[in-house]
Scaffold this motif. Structure first.
Motif, PDB file in Angstrom:
ATOM      1  N   ARG A 104      54.170  -1.000  53.739  1.00 38.29           N
ATOM      2  CA  ARG A 104      55.154  -2.019  54.274  1.00 38.29           C
ATOM      3  C   ARG A 104      55.598  -1.539  55.897  1.00 38.29           C
ATOM      4  O   ARG A 104      55.950  -0.205  55.823  1.00 38.29           O
ATOM      5  N   SER A 153      49.104 -10.298  53.704  1.00 35.12           N
ATOM      6  CA  SER A 153      49.115  -9.008  54.166  1.00 35.12           C
ATOM      7  C   SER A 153      48.243  -9.050  55.442  1.00 35.12           C
ATOM      8  O   SER A 153      47.290  -9.921  55.741  1.00 35.12           O
ATOM      9  N   ARG A 166      53.073  -6.456  55.609  1.00 33.08           N
ATOM     10  CA  ARG A 166      52.277  -5.819  54.757  1.00 33.08           C
ATOM     11  C   ARG A 166      50.864  -5.488  55.600  1.00 33.08           C
ATOM     12  O   ARG A 166      50.064  -6.322  56.037  1.00 33.08           O
TER      13      ARG A 166
END
Length: 205
Positions: A104, A153, A166
């Protein structure tokens, strides 16, 4: 023919006066030459060290690190063997595993152009927890591995993302790689410092 030199005639030899007149300069040269070479070597070596990752900032797997104007924390780790269904679907070569590391990233300080930090990631195999680095692998995001990054992500440090996101990094490693690993996070402006985040990924049994 010239006249032979008699024993009474002096033979021309280098004059001692030249050595005496230049003694100070010769001594200075003998002293300064090694020092000059040393300065040049230290400058070159210093530039080499400052341009490569050589000062790790060790980060525990459960910790959050503030680095390069952002906070970084490990979210998850997956290890997929070549003979697993997911490994077969991804086309992993025999004798390899795919290690998927999700981090993260929370940008906090943007640069002059309003961008978040870019980075390079690598994966180290360690000689036990917190041990010496045995092997290192580069990110395999742009390899022929057929792995789809999660929809929420990014597969790289996207400098256009200025809100938390992410980062999903993938590494193709030999199946005999140990479980004690560490993620390198390198940001050019911070070198030679870099994050070294502990990762545990046991091989498939």
């Amino acid at each position: 023919m010239g006249e032979p030199v008699s024993a009474s005639q002096p033979v021309n030899t280098p004059q001692k006066g030249w050595w005496r007149r230049n003694a100070v300069g010769l001594v200075a040269l003998a002293v300064l030459a090694p020092a000059t070479v040393g300065v040049m070597f230290s400058t070159e070596f210093g530039g080499y060290i400052s341009g490569r990752p050589s000062a790790p900032i060790e980060v525990a797997a459960e910790a959050t690190a503030d680095f390069a104007g952002a906070s970084w924390s490990l979210e998850s780790v997956r290890r997929i063997a070549a003979d697993d269904p997911a490994g077969q679907e991804a086309g992993l070569p025999e004798g390899t595993d795919l290690v998927v590391v999700t981090t993260r990233v929370e940008p906090g300080e943007l640069d002059e152009e309003g961008r978040s930090p870019g980075c390079i990631v690598r994966l180290d195999e360690l000689d036990g927890a917190g041990g010496a680095v045995l092997r290192t692998w580069s990110d395999s995001a742009f390899s022929a591995i057929d792995h789809d990054t999660a929809d929420d992500s990014s597969s790289y440090c996207d400098t256009e993302l200025t809100t938390p996101y992410r980062l999903e990094s993938i590494f193709l490693v030999p199946s005999d790689a140990g479980e004690h690993l560490a993620l390198q996070v390198q940001v050019a402006a911070e070198l030679p410092r870099y994050l070294h985040v502990a990762v545990t990924a046991p091989p498939a049994s």
